[in-house]
Motif scaffolding. Structure first.
Motif, PDB file in Angstrom:
ATOM      1  N   SER A  21       0.823  -1.218  -0.006  1.00  0.00           N
ATOM      2  CA  SER A  21       0.064   0.122   0.021  1.00  0.00           C
ATOM      3  C   SER A  21       1.021   1.393  -0.130  1.00  0.00           C
ATOM      4  O   SER A  21       1.978   1.099   0.545  1.00  0.00           O
ATOM      5  N   SER A  22       0.237   2.108  -0.677  1.00  0.00           N
ATOM      6  CA  SER A  22       0.788   3.751  -0.621  1.00  0.00           C
ATOM      7  C   SER A  22      -0.059   4.522  -0.132  1.00  0.00           C
ATOM      8  O   SER A  22      -1.150   4.431  -0.549  1.00  0.00           O
ATOM      9  N   VAL A  23       0.276   5.356   0.815  1.00  0.00           N
ATOM     10  CA  VAL A  23      -0.612   6.389   1.412  1.00  0.00           C
ATOM     11  C   VAL A  23      -0.059   7.971   1.069  1.00  0.00           C
ATOM     12  O   VAL A  23       0.854   8.360   1.086  1.00  0.00           O
ATOM     13  N   TRP A  24      -1.314   8.637   0.729  1.00  0.00           N
ATOM     14  CA  TRP A  24      -0.965  10.070   0.237  1.00  0.00           C
ATOM     15  C   TRP A  24      -1.983  10.803   1.036  1.00  0.00           C
ATOM     16  O   TRP A  24      -3.141  10.353   1.320  1.00  0.00           O
ATOM     17  N   VAL A  25      -1.584  11.980   1.205  1.00  0.00           N
ATOM     18  CA  VAL A  25      -2.533  13.012   1.947  1.00  0.00           C
ATOM     19  C   VAL A  25      -2.317  14.103   1.245  1.00  0.00           C
ATOM     20  O   VAL A  25      -1.117  14.625   1.104  1.00  0.00           O
ATOM     21  N   ASN A  26      -3.337  14.972   0.929  1.00  0.00           N
ATOM     22  CA  ASN A  26      -3.239  16.027   0.335  1.00  0.00           C
ATOM     23  C   ASN A  26      -2.435  16.330  -0.909  1.00  0.00           C
ATOM     24  O   ASN A  26      -1.560  17.305  -1.107  1.00  0.00           O
ATOM     25  N   GLY A  27      -2.196  15.206  -1.639  1.00  0.00           N
ATOM     26  CA  GLY A  27      -1.162  15.058  -2.751  1.00  0.00           C
ATOM     27  C   GLY A  27       0.300  14.929  -2.444  1.00  0.00           C
ATOM     28  O   GLY A  27       1.072  14.875  -3.387  1.00  0.00           O
ATOM     29  N   LYS A  28       0.602  14.675  -1.203  1.00  0.00           N
ATOM     30  CA  LYS A  28       1.799  14.419  -0.720  1.00  0.00           C
ATOM     31  C   LYS A  28       1.975  12.795  -0.407  1.00  0.00           C
ATOM     32  O   LYS A  28       0.816  12.166   0.327  1.00  0.00           O
ATOM     33  N   HIS A  29       3.078  12.065  -0.772  1.00  0.00           N
ATOM     34  CA  HIS A  29       3.200  10.847  -0.438  1.00  0.00           C
ATOM     35  C   HIS A  29       3.552  10.770   0.969  1.00  0.00           C
ATOM     36  O   HIS A  29       4.614  11.430   1.563  1.00  0.00           O
ATOM     37  N   VAL A  30       2.892   9.950   1.717  1.00  0.00           N
ATOM     38  CA  VAL A  30       3.068   9.925   3.189  1.00  0.00           C
ATOM     39  C   VAL A  30       3.909   8.787   3.655  1.00  0.00           C
ATOM     40  O   VAL A  30       4.923   8.622   4.313  1.00  0.00           O
ATOM     41  N   GLY A  31       4.001   7.408   2.887  1.00  0.00           N
ATOM     42  CA  GLY A  31       4.751   6.232   3.047  1.00  0.00           C
ATOM     43  C   GLY A  31       4.177   5.182   2.547  1.00  0.00           C
ATOM     44  O   GLY A  31       3.133   5.133   1.676  1.00  0.00           O
ATOM     45  N   GLN A  32       4.823   4.169   2.539  1.00  0.00           N
ATOM     46  CA  GLN A  32       4.549   2.737   1.975  1.00  0.00           C
ATOM     47  C   GLN A  32       4.416   1.629   2.992  1.00  0.00           C
ATOM     48  O   GLN A  32       5.017   1.738   4.019  1.00  0.00           O
ATOM     49  N   ASN A  33       3.746   0.669   2.949  1.00  0.00           N
ATOM     50  CA  ASN A  33       3.541  -0.375   3.638  1.00  0.00           C
ATOM     51  C   ASN A  33       3.474  -2.004   3.053  1.00  0.00           C
ATOM     52  O   ASN A  33       2.733  -1.851   1.963  1.00  0.00           O
ATOM     53  N   GLU A  34       4.338  -2.667   3.296  1.00  0.00           N
ATOM     54  CA  GLU A  34       4.349  -3.811   2.548  1.00  0.00           C
ATOM     55  C   GLU A  34       3.792  -5.237   3.251  1.00  0.00           C
ATOM     56  O   GLU A  34       3.922  -6.148   2.939  1.00  0.00           O
ATOM     57  N   ASP A  35       3.547  -4.699   4.614  1.00  0.00           N
ATOM     58  CA  ASP A  35       3.235  -6.084   5.482  1.00  0.00           C
ATOM     59  C   ASP A  35       1.708  -6.226   5.218  1.00  0.00           C
ATOM     60  O   ASP A  35       0.579  -5.310   5.768  1.00  0.00           O
ATOM     61  N   ALA A  36       1.410  -7.456   4.858  1.00  0.00           N
ATOM     62  CA  ALA A  36      -0.095  -7.676   4.575  1.00  0.00           C
ATOM     63  C   ALA A  36      -1.026  -7.754   5.921  1.00  0.00           C
ATOM     64  O   ALA A  36      -0.509  -8.711   6.828  1.00  0.00           O
ATOM     65  N   PHE A  37      -2.072  -7.250   6.074  1.00  0.00           N
ATOM     66  CA  PHE A  37      -2.970  -7.332   7.335  1.00  0.00           C
ATOM     67  C   PHE A  37      -2.332  -7.132   8.665  1.00  0.00           C
ATOM     68  O   PHE A  37      -2.833  -7.469   9.590  1.00  0.00           O
ATOM     69  N   LEU A  38      -1.479  -6.173   8.616  1.00  0.00           N
ATOM     70  CA  LEU A  38      -0.867  -5.906   9.871  1.00  0.00           C
ATOM     71  C   LEU A  38      -1.131  -4.285  10.100  1.00  0.00           C
ATOM     72  O   LEU A  38      -1.045  -3.627   8.980  1.00  0.00           O
TER      73      LEU A  38
END
Length: 69
Positions: free
Chosen positions: A36-53
């Motif tokens: 998953s990649s998380v964006w807030v107001n057009g800015k990339h906040v971070g990524q997560n590769e751990d499934a279901f945690l």
């Protein structure tokens, strides 16, 4: 969505009250399927590769306090 494979985009709008300004604010997820990649107001906040945690990212510097984010 049993056995779904592919890309999905989820968009959520929320209010950030002025009373939260100056406080630590995070966006928290109980779990996301795989990458998953998380964006807030057009800015990339971070990524997560751990499934279901659970995971979270600090977002206080990206919020529009007193309005919709």
């Amino acid at each position: 969505m049993y056995k779904y494979r592919g890309v999905c985009w989820f968009c959520r709008h929320f209010e950030a009250p002025l009373s939260m300004r100056g406080r630590r604010v995070v966006i928290h997820f109980e779990g996301v399927n795989y990458s998953s990649s998380v964006w807030v107001n057009g800015k990339h906040v971070g990524q997560n590769e751990d499934a279901f945690l659970p995971f979270e990212f600090p977002v206080e510097e990206l919020l529009r306090f007193g309005g919709t984010t």
